[in-house]
Design a protein around this motif. Structure first.
Motif, PDB file in Angstrom:
ATOM      1  N   LEU A 265      39.547 -30.575 -40.280  1.00 52.86           N
ATOM      2  CA  LEU A 265      38.522 -30.469 -39.248  1.00 52.86           C
ATOM      3  C   LEU A 265      37.685 -29.210 -39.424  1.00 52.86           C
ATOM      4  CD1 LEU A 265      40.614 -31.622 -36.171  1.00 52.86           C
ATOM      5  CD2 LEU A 265      39.089 -32.970 -37.598  1.00 52.86           C
ATOM      6  N   ALA A 266      36.619 -29.133 -38.672  1.00 60.02           N
ATOM      7  CA  ALA A 266      35.702 -27.991 -38.760  1.00 60.02           C
ATOM      8  C   ALA A 266      36.432 -26.689 -38.456  1.00 60.02           C
ATOM      9  CB  ALA A 266      34.546 -28.184 -37.785  1.00 60.02           C
ATOM     10  N   GLN A 267      36.010 -25.621 -39.114  1.00 62.12           N
ATOM     11  CA  GLN A 267      36.605 -24.308 -38.899  1.00 62.12           C
ATOM     12  C   GLN A 267      36.151 -23.746 -37.566  1.00 62.12           C
ATOM     13  OE1 GLN A 267      35.273 -21.890 -42.105  1.00 62.12           O
ATOM     14  NE2 GLN A 267      36.288 -23.107 -43.661  1.00 62.12           N
ATOM     15  N   ARG A 268      36.995 -22.929 -36.980  1.00 62.37           N
ATOM     16  CA  ARG A 268      36.637 -22.245 -35.746  1.00 62.37           C
ATOM     17  C   ARG A 268      36.160 -20.834 -36.086  1.00 62.37           C
ATOM     18  NH1 ARG A 268      38.577 -24.661 -31.092  1.00 62.37           N
ATOM     19  NH2 ARG A 268      39.978 -26.371 -31.506  1.00 62.37           N
ATOM     20  N   LEU A 269      35.298 -20.312 -35.264  1.00 59.69           N
ATOM     21  CA  LEU A 269      34.816 -18.951 -35.455  1.00 59.69           C
ATOM     22  C   LEU A 269      35.919 -17.984 -35.069  1.00 59.69           C
ATOM     23  CD1 LEU A 269      32.403 -17.117 -36.089  1.00 59.69           C
ATOM     24  CD2 LEU A 269      31.834 -17.220 -33.671  1.00 59.69           C
ATOM     25  N   GLU A 270      36.264 -17.089 -35.963  1.00 58.45           N
ATOM     26  CA  GLU A 270      37.278 -16.078 -35.679  1.00 58.45           C
ATOM     27  C   GLU A 270      36.650 -15.026 -34.762  1.00 58.45           C
ATOM     28  OE1 GLU A 270      40.472 -16.110 -36.633  1.00 58.45           O
ATOM     29  OE2 GLU A 270      40.146 -18.001 -37.671  1.00 58.45           O
ATOM     30  N   THR A 271      37.368 -14.634 -33.725  1.00 59.77           N
ATOM     31  CA  THR A 271      36.839 -13.653 -32.789  1.00 59.77           C
ATOM     32  C   THR A 271      37.691 -12.396 -32.751  1.00 59.77           C
ATOM     33  OG1 THR A 271      38.032 -14.737 -30.998  1.00 59.77           O
ATOM     34  CG2 THR A 271      35.718 -15.367 -31.327  1.00 59.77           C
ATOM     35  N   ASP A 272      38.385 -12.113 -33.808  1.00 60.70           N
ATOM     36  CA  ASP A 272      39.199 -10.912 -33.911  1.00 60.70           C
ATOM     37  C   ASP A 272      38.270  -9.701 -33.963  1.00 60.70           C
ATOM     38  OD1 ASP A 272      41.074  -8.991 -34.439  1.00 60.70           O
ATOM     39  OD2 ASP A 272      41.536  -9.686 -36.470  1.00 60.70           O
ATOM     40  N   PRO A 273      38.472  -8.710 -33.089  1.00 56.45           N
ATOM     41  CA  PRO A 273      37.593  -7.526 -33.084  1.00 56.45           C
ATOM     42  C   PRO A 273      37.550  -6.814 -34.431  1.00 56.45           C
ATOM     43  CG  PRO A 273      39.070  -7.487 -31.193  1.00 56.45           C
ATOM     44  CD  PRO A 273      39.479  -8.643 -32.040  1.00 56.45           C
ATOM     45  N   GLU A 274      38.596  -6.922 -35.204  1.00 54.66           N
ATOM     46  CA  GLU A 274      38.658  -6.259 -36.511  1.00 54.66           C
ATOM     47  C   GLU A 274      37.714  -6.912 -37.528  1.00 54.66           C
ATOM     48  OE1 GLU A 274      41.435  -3.924 -37.463  1.00 54.66           O
ATOM     49  OE2 GLU A 274      41.798  -3.683 -35.319  1.00 54.66           O
ATOM     50  N   THR A 275      37.429  -8.202 -37.340  1.00 55.07           N
ATOM     51  CA  THR A 275      36.625  -8.922 -38.330  1.00 55.07           C
ATOM     52  C   THR A 275      35.255  -9.347 -37.806  1.00 55.07           C
ATOM     53  OG1 THR A 275      37.532 -11.082 -37.706  1.00 55.07           O
ATOM     54  CG2 THR A 275      38.697  -9.839 -39.434  1.00 55.07           C
ATOM     55  N   VAL A 276      34.877  -8.856 -36.634  1.00 56.70           N
ATOM     56  CA  VAL A 276      33.631  -9.313 -36.027  1.00 56.70           C
ATOM     57  C   VAL A 276      32.412  -8.989 -36.895  1.00 56.70           C
ATOM     58  CG1 VAL A 276      33.184  -7.297 -34.567  1.00 56.70           C
ATOM     59  CG2 VAL A 276      32.439  -9.556 -33.834  1.00 56.70           C
TER      60      VAL A 276
ATOM     61  N   LEU B 231      30.015 -19.549 -47.089  1.00 57.00           N
ATOM     62  CA  LEU B 231      28.815 -19.699 -46.262  1.00 57.00           C
ATOM     63  C   LEU B 231      28.525 -21.151 -45.920  1.00 57.00           C
ATOM     64  CD1 LEU B 231      26.394 -17.188 -48.024  1.00 57.00           C
ATOM     65  CD2 LEU B 231      28.108 -16.741 -46.248  1.00 57.00           C
ATOM     66  N   ASN B 232      29.195 -22.063 -46.589  1.00 56.83           N
ATOM     67  CA  ASN B 232      28.947 -23.477 -46.378  1.00 56.83           C
ATOM     68  C   ASN B 232      29.805 -23.976 -45.227  1.00 56.83           C
ATOM     69  OD1 ASN B 232      27.967 -26.004 -46.663  1.00 56.83           O
ATOM     70  ND2 ASN B 232      28.788 -26.370 -48.692  1.00 56.83           N
ATOM     71  N   LEU B 233      29.277 -23.865 -44.011  1.00 56.20           N
ATOM     72  CA  LEU B 233      30.023 -24.223 -42.817  1.00 56.20           C
ATOM     73  C   LEU B 233      30.320 -25.712 -42.776  1.00 56.20           C
ATOM     74  CD1 LEU B 233      28.082 -22.144 -40.144  1.00 56.20           C
ATOM     75  CD2 LEU B 233      30.136 -21.506 -41.407  1.00 56.20           C
ATOM     76  N   ASP B 234      31.528 -26.043 -42.342  1.00 51.71           N
ATOM     77  CA  ASP B 234      31.942 -27.426 -42.172  1.00 51.71           C
ATOM     78  C   ASP B 234      31.527 -27.865 -40.772  1.00 51.71           C
ATOM     79  OD1 ASP B 234      33.136 -29.882 -42.056  1.00 51.71           O
ATOM     80  OD2 ASP B 234      35.184 -29.149 -42.317  1.00 51.71           O
ATOM     81  N   LEU B 235      30.653 -28.857 -40.689  1.00 52.64           N
ATOM     82  CA  LEU B 235      30.147 -29.334 -39.406  1.00 52.64           C
ATOM     83  C   LEU B 235      30.907 -30.556 -38.911  1.00 52.64           C
ATOM     84  CD1 LEU B 235      26.341 -28.929 -40.088  1.00 52.64           C
ATOM     85  CD2 LEU B 235      27.887 -27.333 -38.955  1.00 52.64           C
ATOM     86  N   GLY B 236      32.137 -30.704 -39.362  1.00 50.14           N
ATOM     87  CA  GLY B 236      32.980 -31.819 -38.921  1.00 50.14           C
ATOM     88  C   GLY B 236      32.446 -33.135 -39.422  1.00 50.14           C
TER      89      GLY B 236
ATOM     90  N   LEU C 114      29.611 -34.361 -39.389  1.00 52.55           N
ATOM     91  CA  LEU C 114      28.281 -34.292 -39.999  1.00 52.55           C
ATOM     92  C   LEU C 114      28.341 -33.855 -41.459  1.00 52.55           C
ATOM     93  CD1 LEU C 114      26.316 -32.602 -37.087  1.00 52.55           C
ATOM     94  CD2 LEU C 114      26.381 -35.022 -37.687  1.00 52.55           C
ATOM     95  N   GLY C 115      29.494 -33.353 -41.884  1.00 55.53           N
ATOM     96  CA  GLY C 115      29.642 -32.871 -43.255  1.00 55.53           C
ATOM     97  C   GLY C 115      29.398 -31.373 -43.322  1.00 55.53           C
ATOM     98  N   SER C 116      29.086 -30.906 -44.514  1.00 55.13           N
ATOM     99  CA  SER C 116      28.863 -29.469 -44.681  1.00 55.13           C
ATOM    100  C   SER C 116      27.400 -29.124 -44.427  1.00 55.13           C
ATOM    101  CB  SER C 116      29.263 -29.037 -46.098  1.00 55.13           C
ATOM    102  OG  SER C 116      28.501 -29.732 -47.042  1.00 55.13           O
ATOM    103  N   LEU C 117      27.172 -27.877 -44.042  1.00 58.29           N
ATOM    104  CA  LEU C 117      25.819 -27.419 -43.728  1.00 58.29           C
ATOM    105  C   LEU C 117      24.931 -27.399 -44.963  1.00 58.29           C
ATOM    106  CD1 LEU C 117      23.849 -26.174 -41.652  1.00 58.29           C
ATOM    107  CD2 LEU C 117      24.709 -23.942 -42.342  1.00 58.29           C
ATOM    108  N   LEU C 118      25.477 -26.860 -46.061  1.00 56.17           N
ATOM    109  CA  LEU C 118      24.716 -26.741 -47.304  1.00 56.17           C
ATOM    110  C   LEU C 118      25.189 -27.795 -48.290  1.00 56.17           C
ATOM    111  CD1 LEU C 118      25.045 -22.862 -47.578  1.00 56.17           C
ATOM    112  CD2 LEU C 118      23.106 -24.129 -46.678  1.00 56.17           C
ATOM    113  N   PRO C 119      24.306 -28.224 -49.180  1.00 55.94           N
ATOM    114  CA  PRO C 119      24.740 -29.174 -50.210  1.00 55.94           C
ATOM    115  C   PRO C 119      25.845 -28.580 -51.059  1.00 55.94           C
ATOM    116  CG  PRO C 119      22.352 -28.933 -50.220  1.00 55.94           C
ATOM    117  CD  PRO C 119      22.905 -27.893 -49.291  1.00 55.94           C
ATOM    118  N   ARG C 120      26.808 -29.392 -51.451  1.00 60.22           N
ATOM    119  CA  ARG C 120      27.952 -28.911 -52.231  1.00 60.22           C
ATOM    120  C   ARG C 120      27.555 -28.508 -53.642  1.00 60.22           C
ATOM    121  NH1 ARG C 120      32.200 -27.543 -49.067  1.00 60.22           N
ATOM    122  NH2 ARG C 120      32.422 -29.097 -47.469  1.00 60.22           N
TER     123      ARG C 120
END
Length: 136
Positions: free
Chosen positions: A44-55, A120-125, A127-133
């Motif tokens: 499934l699509a990745q979730r945005l990490e919200t760890d303050p260390e990696t923001v 950088l190629n976000l998985d949009l679930g 819809l597929g990936s944001l950028l062409p593979r």
């Protein structure tokens, strides 16, 4: 008039704030994944990490993703204009050089923040990936 608008709704028709928030959370899947859920969600699509260390890195990743999407769109537009014969030779040269420099800068920034172009190629679930593979 405001009193009439409120009176037009029966209490059964007026959702409380908690119900609305729960419906929005379900609709947008805002409920954080637990540790057991993370291992089973590989497809499934990745979730945005919200760890303050990696923001900072996450923000850079988002910005670079948008810049890469725009770079690829500009490149496709330029190629189309070249194919149609819409550009003079000097314009083709300048656009080509600009796109090459932009791609080099993108690579440098990815390297600086320990990212790959695939990151950088976000998985949009569904819809597929944001950028062409096949980009690059």
């Amino acid at each position: 008039m405001d009193d009439d608008a409120g009176a037009a709704r029966s209490p059964a028709q007026t959702p409380n704030l908690q119900e609305v928030a729960q419906a929005a959370a379900r609709a947008f899947d805002l409920v954080p994944a637990g540790p057991e859920e993370a291992s089973t969600r590989s497809g499934l699509a990745q979730r945005l990490e919200t760890d303050p260390e990696t923001v900072e890195r996450d923000l850079i990743k988002l910005v670079l993703t948008i810049v890469e999407l725009l770079r690829q769109l500009m490149e496709r537009t330029a190629l189309h204009r070249v194919d149609v014969g819409d550009l003079r030779e000097d314009q083709e040269e300048r656009i080509g050089m600009t796109l090459m420099i932009l791609q080099d800068r993108m690579s440098e920034l990815c390297e600086r923040y320990d990212l790959t172009m695939e990151d950088l190629n976000l998985d949009l679930g569904p819809l597929g990936s944001l950028l062409p593979r096949d980009s690059g």
